[in-house]
Design a protein around this motif. Sequence first.
Motif, PDB file in Angstrom:
ATOM      1  N   ASP A 217      -4.492  36.919 -24.220  1.00  0.00           N
ATOM      2  CA  ASP A 217      -4.817  36.760 -25.641  1.00  0.00           C
ATOM      3  C   ASP A 217      -6.319  36.623 -25.848  1.00  0.00           C
ATOM      4  OD1 ASP A 217      -2.132  36.901 -26.230  1.00  0.00           O
ATOM      5  OD2 ASP A 217      -1.877  34.747 -26.521  1.00  0.00           O
ATOM      6  N   TYR A 218      -6.974  35.881 -24.962  1.00  0.00           N
ATOM      7  CA  TYR A 218      -8.427  35.712 -25.065  1.00  0.00           C
ATOM      8  C   TYR A 218      -9.127  37.055 -24.876  1.00  0.00           C
ATOM      9  CZ  TYR A 218     -13.201  34.331 -24.158  1.00  0.00           C
ATOM     10  OH  TYR A 218     -14.560  34.229 -24.213  1.00  0.00           O
ATOM     11  N   ALA A 219      -8.703  37.821 -23.879  1.00  0.00           N
ATOM     12  CA  ALA A 219      -9.311  39.130 -23.622  1.00  0.00           C
ATOM     13  C   ALA A 219      -9.114  40.059 -24.816  1.00  0.00           C
ATOM     14  CB  ALA A 219      -8.713  39.747 -22.363  1.00  0.00           C
ATOM     15  N   LYS A 220      -7.935  40.017 -25.420  1.00  0.00           N
ATOM     16  CA  LYS A 220      -7.655  40.850 -26.595  1.00  0.00           C
ATOM     17  C   LYS A 220      -8.587  40.480 -27.748  1.00  0.00           C
ATOM     18  CE  LYS A 220      -3.072  41.254 -26.819  1.00  0.00           C
ATOM     19  NZ  LYS A 220      -1.701  41.136 -27.340  1.00  0.00           N
ATOM     20  N   ALA A 221      -8.724  39.179 -27.996  1.00  0.00           N
ATOM     21  CA  ALA A 221      -9.581  38.704 -29.086  1.00  0.00           C
ATOM     22  C   ALA A 221     -11.046  39.045 -28.806  1.00  0.00           C
ATOM     23  CB  ALA A 221      -9.411  37.194 -29.269  1.00  0.00           C
ATOM     24  N   ALA A 222     -11.478  38.876 -27.567  1.00  0.00           N
ATOM     25  CA  ALA A 222     -12.864  39.181 -27.211  1.00  0.00           C
ATOM     26  C   ALA A 222     -13.154  40.671 -27.374  1.00  0.00           C
ATOM     27  CB  ALA A 222     -13.149  38.735 -25.776  1.00  0.00           C
ATOM     28  N   ASN A 223     -12.236  41.513 -26.937  1.00  0.00           N
ATOM     29  CA  ASN A 223     -12.422  42.959 -27.078  1.00  0.00           C
ATOM     30  C   ASN A 223     -12.481  43.370 -28.547  1.00  0.00           C
ATOM     31  OD1 ASN A 223     -12.530  43.466 -24.326  1.00  0.00           O
ATOM     32  ND2 ASN A 223     -10.324  43.750 -24.156  1.00  0.00           N
ATOM     33  N   ARG A 224     -11.633  42.750 -29.359  1.00  0.00           N
ATOM     34  CA  ARG A 224     -11.640  43.043 -30.799  1.00  0.00           C
ATOM     35  C   ARG A 224     -12.984  42.656 -31.410  1.00  0.00           C
ATOM     36  NH1 ARG A 224      -7.381  39.846 -33.096  1.00  0.00           N
ATOM     37  NH2 ARG A 224      -6.058  41.129 -31.790  1.00  0.00           N
ATOM     38  N   ARG A 225     -13.488  41.511 -31.011  1.00  0.00           N
ATOM     39  CA  ARG A 225     -14.767  41.030 -31.549  1.00  0.00           C
ATOM     40  C   ARG A 225     -15.919  41.940 -31.127  1.00  0.00           C
ATOM     41  NH1 ARG A 225     -16.868  39.130 -35.807  1.00  0.00           N
ATOM     42  NH2 ARG A 225     -18.340  37.461 -35.537  1.00  0.00           N
ATOM     43  N   VAL A 226     -15.907  42.395 -29.881  1.00  0.00           N
ATOM     44  CA  VAL A 226     -16.951  43.303 -29.398  1.00  0.00           C
ATOM     45  C   VAL A 226     -16.921  44.596 -30.205  1.00  0.00           C
ATOM     46  CG1 VAL A 226     -17.634  44.765 -27.442  1.00  0.00           C
ATOM     47  CG2 VAL A 226     -17.180  42.336 -27.076  1.00  0.00           C
ATOM     48  N   GLU A 227     -15.737  45.107 -30.488  1.00  0.00           N
ATOM     49  CA  GLU A 227     -15.628  46.327 -31.295  1.00  0.00           C
ATOM     50  C   GLU A 227     -16.164  46.108 -32.706  1.00  0.00           C
ATOM     51  OE1 GLU A 227     -15.052  49.515 -30.491  1.00  0.00           O
ATOM     52  OE2 GLU A 227     -15.161  48.622 -28.491  1.00  0.00           O
ATOM     53  N   GLU A 228     -15.869  44.933 -33.280  1.00  0.00           N
ATOM     54  CA  GLU A 228     -16.396  44.610 -34.605  1.00  0.00           C
ATOM     55  C   GLU A 228     -17.921  44.596 -34.582  1.00  0.00           C
ATOM     56  OE1 GLU A 228     -14.673  40.856 -35.652  1.00  0.00           O
ATOM     57  OE2 GLU A 228     -12.709  41.722 -36.075  1.00  0.00           O
ATOM     58  N   LEU A 229     -18.487  44.012 -33.538  1.00  0.00           N
ATOM     59  CA  LEU A 229     -19.945  43.950 -33.422  1.00  0.00           C
ATOM     60  C   LEU A 229     -20.536  45.340 -33.239  1.00  0.00           C
ATOM     61  CD1 LEU A 229     -20.198  40.783 -31.179  1.00  0.00           C
ATOM     62  CD2 LEU A 229     -20.990  40.989 -33.538  1.00  0.00           C
ATOM     63  N   ARG A 230     -19.894  46.173 -32.442  1.00  0.00           N
ATOM     64  CA  ARG A 230     -20.382  47.554 -32.258  1.00  0.00           C
ATOM     65  C   ARG A 230     -20.350  48.312 -33.588  1.00  0.00           C
ATOM     66  NH1 ARG A 230     -17.543  47.998 -26.842  1.00  0.00           N
ATOM     67  NH2 ARG A 230     -19.277  47.798 -25.403  1.00  0.00           N
ATOM     68  N   ASN A 231     -19.271  48.136 -34.350  1.00  0.00           N
ATOM     69  CA  ASN A 231     -19.113  48.851 -35.612  1.00  0.00           C
ATOM     70  C   ASN A 231     -20.018  48.322 -36.723  1.00  0.00           C
ATOM     71  OD1 ASN A 231     -17.176  50.499 -34.453  1.00  0.00           O
ATOM     72  ND2 ASN A 231     -15.482  49.191 -35.090  1.00  0.00           N
TER      73      ASN A 231
END
Length: 74
Positions: free
Chosen positions: A24-38
Amino acid sequence: MKTLGVSVTPSDWERQFLEKLEKDYAKAANRRVEELRNAGADVVVALCPFALEALRGAGLAAEHFVSVVAKALV
């Protein structure tokens, strides 16, 4: 698992809980990284040294807040 010189064997429930937590942590972290990239920012500013390492490890340009403030004051 060995902590502070003491061997600890987690129960099956604890092991399952930790595995789910890590996923769950990895999923949330990956989502956040994508938000930052976008977001389109040139650099991400953070205070936490661990966050800076994680952001840089994800390929994002990241700077410490104090560095950004110092550059602005010069």
